[in-house]
Design a protein around this motif. Sequence first.
Motif, PDB file in Angstrom:
ATOM      1  N   TYR A  10      81.841  -8.320-111.451  1.00  0.00           N
ATOM      2  CA  TYR A  10      82.368  -7.890-110.092  1.00  0.00           C
ATOM      3  C   TYR A  10      83.680  -7.050-109.920  1.00  0.00           C
ATOM      4  N   GLU A  11      83.885  -6.145-109.389  1.00  0.00           N
ATOM      5  CA  GLU A  11      85.022  -5.413-109.253  1.00  0.00           C
ATOM      6  C   GLU A  11      86.071  -6.180-108.084  1.00  0.00           C
ATOM      7  N   ILE A  12      87.082  -6.545-108.544  1.00  0.00           N
ATOM      8  CA  ILE A  12      88.067  -7.242-107.628  1.00  0.00           C
ATOM      9  C   ILE A  12      89.112  -6.277-107.312  1.00  0.00           C
ATOM     10  N   GLY A  48      81.747 -13.640-105.452  1.00  0.00           N
ATOM     11  CA  GLY A  48      80.572 -13.359-106.096  1.00  0.00           C
ATOM     12  C   GLY A  48      79.847 -14.497-107.061  1.00  0.00           C
ATOM     13  N   ASN A  68      82.923 -18.239-106.375  1.00  0.00           N
ATOM     14  CA  ASN A  68      84.258 -18.390-105.559  1.00  0.00           C
ATOM     15  C   ASN A  68      85.267 -18.476-106.667  1.00  0.00           C
ATOM     16  N   TRP A 119      93.925 -13.294-107.173  1.00  0.00           N
ATOM     17  CA  TRP A 119      93.079 -12.677-106.765  1.00  0.00           C
ATOM     18  C   TRP A 119      91.789 -13.709-106.617  1.00  0.00           C
ATOM     19  N   THR A 120      90.933 -13.299-105.680  1.00  0.00           N
ATOM     20  CA  THR A 120      89.708 -13.998-105.310  1.00  0.00           C
ATOM     21  C   THR A 120      88.445 -13.290-105.084  1.00  0.00           C
ATOM     22  N   HIS A 121      87.376 -13.606-105.510  1.00  0.00           N
ATOM     23  CA  HIS A 121      85.930 -13.270-105.384  1.00  0.00           C
ATOM     24  C   HIS A 121      84.912 -14.339-104.906  1.00  0.00           C
TER      25      HIS A 121
END
Length: 236
Positions: A37-39, A232, A212, A228-230
């Motif tokens: 995933y790109e963050i 995915g 998460n 940073w959060t994602h």
Amino acid sequence: MRFPRVHRAGSRLLVSLTAGFGLLLSAPGAARAETSYEIPAPAEGGVGMTATYYKAVVPQHYNPDPTAYFGPRKCLNTYHDYEPTPGCGGFKLKLDLHNVRNQPGFELPPWVSGAKAPRNLPDNRFRAWADISRTFGCLRPDGSFEPGTKFVVRQTQQLLEADYVYNDAGYILSMFRQGMEQYAGFYMPFQPVEVNCPAGTTPSQYGLKVSNLKVHVNASEVFGNTTWTHPGVFYA
């Protein structure tokens, strides 16, 4: 099988024993050996990253040995062993950092050349957390699951383990300054889970879900105090 429960600081471990309540990971295309995933950078012009989950181990014949450092049932890691174990499973995570060399302060700080270094430097380490779910059940001899035996073990915002020194911001910057690329690295070795099965069936783990992701660093140089959060999802 019966194992002592192990709780890690900063995590919550919940077990759901609701019949039939599981992760639907058997659907075609659900399981992946590697997912990225790109963050984006939290602030414009800052450091972004590519988060990659990989090397997932899901022991479908679940017979872990919580005391073993070697062999197919091992659940413990030896010194400098930063891999998921074949007995208890796990996964790895790497964070490829982008735009590092364009950040203010990337050039060597003045105290490297002999000036006095500032006191009370920050922690200087990347840390990562994620929500983790593992699905277990009991297999019949024909490979089907015994009804009512499925359950899910959940870990909410579990702190991941550092992969060697690859979460150290100072080490990462030193690699970039030498002209190399260096990711921030983590791994998650799981603890054994008690799976009680009816006679004639065998314990199995058949699903892993990670989601998460949260990454934080408080560094003295370049990265600063950043999160940073994602959301995915990674399935295995």
